[in-house]
Write a protein that holds these residues in place. Structure first.
Motif, PDB file in Angstrom:
ATOM      1  N   MET A  61       0.880  -1.329  -0.057  1.00 55.54           N
ATOM      2  CA  MET A  61       0.092   0.091  -0.280  1.00 55.54           C
ATOM      3  C   MET A  61       0.647   1.099   0.159  1.00 55.54           C
ATOM      4  SD  MET A  61      -2.350   1.492   2.837  1.00 55.54           S
ATOM      5  CE  MET A  61      -0.940   1.720   4.085  1.00 55.54           C
ATOM      6  N   HIS A  62       1.682   1.671   0.588  1.00 56.88           N
ATOM      7  CA  HIS A  62       2.971   2.458   0.889  1.00 56.88           C
ATOM      8  C   HIS A  62       3.198   2.361  -0.766  1.00 56.88           C
ATOM      9  CE1 HIS A  62       2.714   1.911   5.695  1.00 56.88           C
ATOM     10  NE2 HIS A  62       1.552   3.311   5.237  1.00 56.88           N
ATOM     11  N   PRO A  79      10.411  18.625  -7.355  1.00 53.98           N
ATOM     12  CA  PRO A  79       9.929  17.783  -6.914  1.00 53.98           C
ATOM     13  C   PRO A  79      10.421  17.301  -5.449  1.00 53.98           C
ATOM     14  CG  PRO A  79      10.367  16.929  -9.060  1.00 53.98           C
ATOM     15  CD  PRO A  79      11.049  19.035  -8.714  1.00 53.98           C
ATOM     16  N   MET A  80       8.961  16.408  -4.740  1.00 51.72           N
ATOM     17  CA  MET A  80       9.844  14.871  -4.029  1.00 51.72           C
ATOM     18  C   MET A  80       9.771  13.722  -4.705  1.00 51.72           C
ATOM     19  SD  MET A  80       7.628  15.778  -0.792  1.00 51.72           S
ATOM     20  CE  MET A  80       8.484  14.287   0.568  1.00 51.72           C
ATOM     21  N   GLN A  87       9.617   6.190   2.256  1.00 52.21           N
ATOM     22  CA  GLN A  87      10.794   6.494   3.416  1.00 52.21           C
ATOM     23  C   GLN A  87       9.235   7.223   4.585  1.00 52.21           C
ATOM     24  OE1 GLN A  87      12.997   4.849   4.346  1.00 52.21           O
ATOM     25  NE2 GLN A  87      13.084   3.800   2.085  1.00 52.21           N
ATOM     26  N   LEU A  88       8.598   8.151   4.173  1.00 45.27           N
ATOM     27  CA  LEU A  88       8.301   9.190   5.068  1.00 45.27           C
ATOM     28  C   LEU A  88       7.165   8.296   5.816  1.00 45.27           C
ATOM     29  CD1 LEU A  88       8.300  12.260   3.343  1.00 45.27           C
ATOM     30  CD2 LEU A  88       8.851  12.053   5.472  1.00 45.27           C
ATOM     31  N   LEU A  89       6.051   7.784   4.607  1.00 41.93           N
ATOM     32  CA  LEU A  89       4.648   6.494   4.685  1.00 41.93           C
ATOM     33  C   LEU A  89       5.498   5.345   5.402  1.00 41.93           C
ATOM     34  CD1 LEU A  89       3.439   7.173   1.510  1.00 41.93           C
ATOM     35  CD2 LEU A  89       2.828   8.254   3.698  1.00 41.93           C
ATOM     36  N   HIS A 349       9.440  16.798   8.439  1.00 41.61           N
ATOM     37  CA  HIS A 349       8.486  16.174   8.141  1.00 41.61           C
ATOM     38  C   HIS A 349       7.154  17.238   8.087  1.00 41.61           C
ATOM     39  CE1 HIS A 349      11.447  12.469   8.985  1.00 41.61           C
ATOM     40  NE2 HIS A 349      11.439  13.263   7.880  1.00 41.61           N
ATOM     41  N   VAL A 350       6.553  18.402   9.558  1.00 37.16           N
ATOM     42  CA  VAL A 350       5.447  18.754   8.874  1.00 37.16           C
ATOM     43  C   VAL A 350       5.333  19.474   6.684  1.00 37.16           C
ATOM     44  CG1 VAL A 350       4.440  20.664   9.513  1.00 37.16           C
ATOM     45  CG2 VAL A 350       5.246  19.269  11.488  1.00 37.16           C
ATOM     46  N   ALA A 351       6.364  20.034   7.049  1.00 42.29           N
ATOM     47  CA  ALA A 351       6.577  21.282   5.714  1.00 42.29           C
ATOM     48  C   ALA A 351       6.283  19.952   4.473  1.00 42.29           C
ATOM     49  CB  ALA A 351       7.953  22.077   5.293  1.00 42.29           C
TER      50      ALA A 351
END
Length: 854
Positions: A61-62, A79-80, A87-89, A349-351
């Protein structure tokens, strides 16, 4: 048959997994957490409409989510990358899209929205029947796409108002509450019922009827209800002065007004909330004053209601998607003396979270294009499709124009415990406020940066927002950020929320949302099968099933145990468990321990840094006085909360009362049932299946309560032939040619012609009929429905056919059990809690959220 097989076949070239394969792999992923594994497979694994599963674990899923978000990122500057997003998910560690986004992103098997929350409304506040029915249809159209919906009823004229039709006077708000509630109950997707919030202003002359509506038996069971409380009402309660209600509520010269005793109505609100946990409270003037979108009210962004859990106040036809940042993951060296919160990583990470939320808006716009395309391709006439198409076009416009996001958090309780802070104390609240201030500033910074790169939301105006309290708090914290916002604008009209994160917290294996831990240690039971080896029987239930009892630790409590040298697999006696909890940072920090007033104050302080709202519940023990609820409400108002919900332990049980007068009349029982059966009864048809056999039940009703029941096999040799479209009718008591009494079922077909099935007593198996008479007898004498169900299921019957009939009767009657009724003697099969209630006919555990139906 060939056509059926072709449709059910999975997409060519796509690997599929059986339910068990996905479950076993997901069980390993969650390190043996069977509840988390079951919830993910059932709710979030990619599957088509026929149950073919295309993902084996959350890792699949991630990767799906990361690929889609990266695809959108490529449209913009800097772009990311896909791997960076993944890795964030990954492992639900840092950033967690919630509900709709997790299910729908990259899902080509379902045409559904990614939005969690919607509000609909009437342009011009029309309360014509046409306007009211249009809202009903819009609500249903959104729910079938998996969205939770809210709308306000303050525009409906009060009961008794003159109208220019054959009715002469208005019926008021309550009948339409029931209509919208019933529509919600009828819409289900994958077994998931629609969710609805109904609100009304305290200024409305029918607000007292609205407040009382859910206390009447069987009324408005498909909606949450909240009252919009205004500051002048709270001041009237404080001062003891009368309060003026009027219609229209915002009119300078109303057509109708009256003065009421503010204190009397206030006590009614407090009493009902103490007794039934509803209505919820929305401090409406605070919501409007603090709302950034309401700076654009004249451009269509006037907030009118909230989503079902209250965390997203919205204007008509706006929507929002939700995403949570896992606060626990930013604690380094958790549960040790070296524990600290990594603010630098959190800010970074908030950004990213805000940026990903903006990407998800683009993905939602694609989904809406697909929905509109599906509507256009449907074979219905344009007149039928008009309301649905117009609805989605309005939602699309709001999403594209305002680009509203819902970045929030989860694991607040675990974060505080990991840092050695006791939830509810001043020190913990100070730290929580700092966390949410940081989150707000960094999310706004990210939105301003995106405005520079991608463009601001189209109607941004610094001048309109210059007096908004939220914007001014951001400015006070960071003047440079504010000046950049004035220069470049902001990508999103509003950004932040705190949602309940119920199943999300199961995935992150943390506490939910802003809430404290429910219990760090609890008991769970596992059913012992006759062939099981080396098991211990600790409990035998009322039907003779054996259960093994074992201790379950909250996930992060285990982390604390390991960090402090305690054996995790040891079988601790209860006194040692109690001592363990006392030594932990979870001691005196559970939902039932936290000082209630302190929790309200904490919510108020955090609310100042959340531009939408906060979903939070104040849990109270069952023996608290009603007056405490009133004190909590006043404290919430003074503290700056936008809304508050109070839940007193057990308050959902037995709160629904008959709307009949309590005085017993001759010939009536206490529930108002007549001792002599009426010649005709309204009836509902309930169908079910047992062991591949089709069964049907005819339930005779008085005041929407079961009075009698007849059931048996449908389409059997005796001739119970009934079209699937028939759901209601009448049971009529007649006599045959020999003068013997019989019961006929009569229904109307689509053309209005009446059809009668004669002699239900002759059609069903005589044994069924005799048991039906017995059960109908105890129904007519007013035994509570859940006790009738218990009586039926406890019948000792050897015949398999009769047992199937018994199960069917129980299933048919369960839907009439009032929501919130405690299931006596039942224990949750997931967490072992004995706080199990009936909800929509299903056994539901409020402690862990698991539900068992059937």
């Amino acid at each position: 048959m060939a056509f059926k097989n072709a449709v059910i076949a999975p997409q060519v070239g796509k690997e599929t997994f059986s339910q068990d394969e996905a479950f076993q792999e997901t069980l390993k992923y969650f390190n043996g957490d069977d509840l988390a594994a079951r919830v993910w497979v059932n709710k979030y694994a990619l599957k088509d409409s026929f149950g073919n599963i295309y993902e084996q674990s959350p890792d699949d899923m991630h990767k799906r989510l990361a690929a889609e978000i990266a695809r959108v990122e490529k449209k913009y500057e800097n772009p990311m990358g896909e791997q960076e997003i993944y890795q964030l998910l990954k492992d639900f560690k840092f950033i967690v899209p919630q509900g709709g986004p997790m299910t729908g992103i990259g899902n080509d098997y379902q045409i559904a929205s990614l939005s969690n929350c919607f509000v609909v409304g009437n342009e011009g506040n029309s309360d014509s029947y046409g306007g009211i029915m249009k809202i009903d249809q819009e609500q249903v159209q959104l729910m079938k796409r998996r969205g939770g919906v809210g709308h306000d009823l303050s525009h409906i004229r009060p009961k008794g108002s003159p109208v220019k039709n054959s009715a002469l006077t208005s019926t008021g708000i309550v009948p339409f509450m029931e209509r919208y509630s019933n529509s919600t109950r009828e819409v289900a997707q994958d077994g998931r019922r629609g969710a609805l919030m109904l609100s009304v202003s305290i200024k409305h002359p029918d607000s007292e009827k609205f407040i009382d509506a859910k206390l009447e038996q069987g009324k408005v069971t498909g909606a949450n209800v909240s009252v919009k409380i205004h500051d002048d009402f709270m001041k009237s309660v404080e001062s003891g002065k009368p309060y003026s209600q009027q219609y229209p509520i915002d009119a300078e010269v109303p057509t109708y007004s009256k003065e009421i005793d503010a204190n009397g109505l206030w006590q009614k609100i407090v009493h009902n909330a103490w007794k039934s946990a509803e209505p919820g409270i929305l401090f409406w003037d605070t919501i409007i004053k603090e709302s950034v979108p309401d700076c654009y009210a004249d451009l269509g962004y006037k907030t009118v209601s909230t989503n079902p859990c209250g965390e997203i106040p919205l204007c008509p036809y706006d929507s929002c998607r939700l995403l949570a940042v896992n606060l626990y993951s930013y604690v380094e060296n958790p549960f040790t003396s070296q524990a600290k919160f990594n603010f630098d990583l959190f800010k970074e990470h908030v950004a990213y979270a805000q940026r990903m939320m903006d990407d998800i808006i683009d993905l939602e716009l694609e989904k809406i294009d697909a929905i509109i395309g599906k509507i256009d391709a449907d074979p219905e006439g344009e007149d039928i499709k008009h309301v649905e198409r117009s609805l989605w076009e309005k939602i699309q416009t709001k999403a594209r124009e305002g680009r509203r996001t819902g970045v929030g958090i989860t694991a607040e309780g675990d974060m505080l415990a990991a840092l050695g802070l006791c939830y509810g104390t001043d020190e913990a609240t100070d730290f929580s406020e700092e966390i949410h201030k940081t989150l707000a500033v960094e999310a706004y910074r990210s939105s301003v940066k995106m405005a520079k790169e991608r463009g601001s939301f189209t109607i941004y105006s610094a001048d309109r927002e210059k007096n908004n309290p939220m914007i001014n708090r951001i400015r006070k914290e960071d003047e440079a950020l504010y000046q950049d916002m004035v220069k470049y604008g902001r990508r999103n009209i509003a950004l932040l929320t705190i949602a309940p994160t119920g199943t999300t917290s199961l995935m992150t294996q943390t506490t939910s949302g802003i809430e404290p831990v429910f219990m760090p240690v609890y008991k769970r039971r596992r059913k012992v099968n006759p062939n099981d080896k080396n098991v211990r029987v600790d409990f035998v239930d009322e039907v003779g099933d054996s259960w093994e009892e074992y201790t379950v630790f909250h996930h992060k409590f285990i982390t604390w145990m390991r960090a402090n040298g305690y054996e995790v697999k040891k079988n601790y006696p209860q006194d040692e468990l109690d001592e363990l909890v006392k030594k932990s940072p979870y001691y005196k920090a559970t939902s039932n321990d936290v000082d209630w007033l302190n929790k309200v104050r904490m919510q108020g302080r955090i609310q100042k840094w959340v531009d939408h709202s906060i979903s939070v519940t104040i849990n109270l023990p069952s023996d608290v006085e009603e007056s405490l609820v009133g004190k909590l409400y006043f404290e919430a108002w003074r503290s700056g909360c936008k809304g508050v919900t109070v839940y007193r332990d057990g308050s959902r049980s037995g709160v629904l009362i008959s709307n009949k007068k309590e005085d017993k009349k001759e010939g009536e029982f206490s529930l108002g049932f007549p001792t002599k059966r009426p010649e005709e009864l309204e009836a509902e048809v309930v169908r079910f299946q047992n062991n591949k056999e089709k069964w049907v039940a005819f339930i005779g009703l008085i005041d929407d309560l079961p009075y009698e029941i007849f059931t048996g096999l449908q389409d059997d040799e005796d001739g119970i032939l009934l079209p699937r479209s028939v759901t209601k009718g009448k049971i009529i008591k007649n006599r045959d040619e020999d003068g013997n009494s019989r019961y006929d079922f009569q229904y109307e077909n689509k053309r209005g012609y009446k059809t009668t099935i004669e002699g239900l007593s002759y059609k069903f198996n005589p044994v069924f009929w005799n048991y039906a008479k017995l059960i109908s007898g105890i129904l007519r004498h007013g035994m509570p429905i859940h006790k009738v169900v218990n009586t039926v299921t406890s019948l000792q019957l050897d015949n398999d056919t009769i047992n199937s009939w018994k199960a069917g009767v129980a299933r048919a009657l369960k839907k009439y059990i009032p929501n919130g009724t405690i299931a006596e003697g039942a224990a949750c099969g997931e967490c072992g809690s004995k706080n199990v209630i009936y909800q929509e006919g299903c056994l539901t555990c409020p402690d862990c959220g698991s539900s068992k139906c059937g």
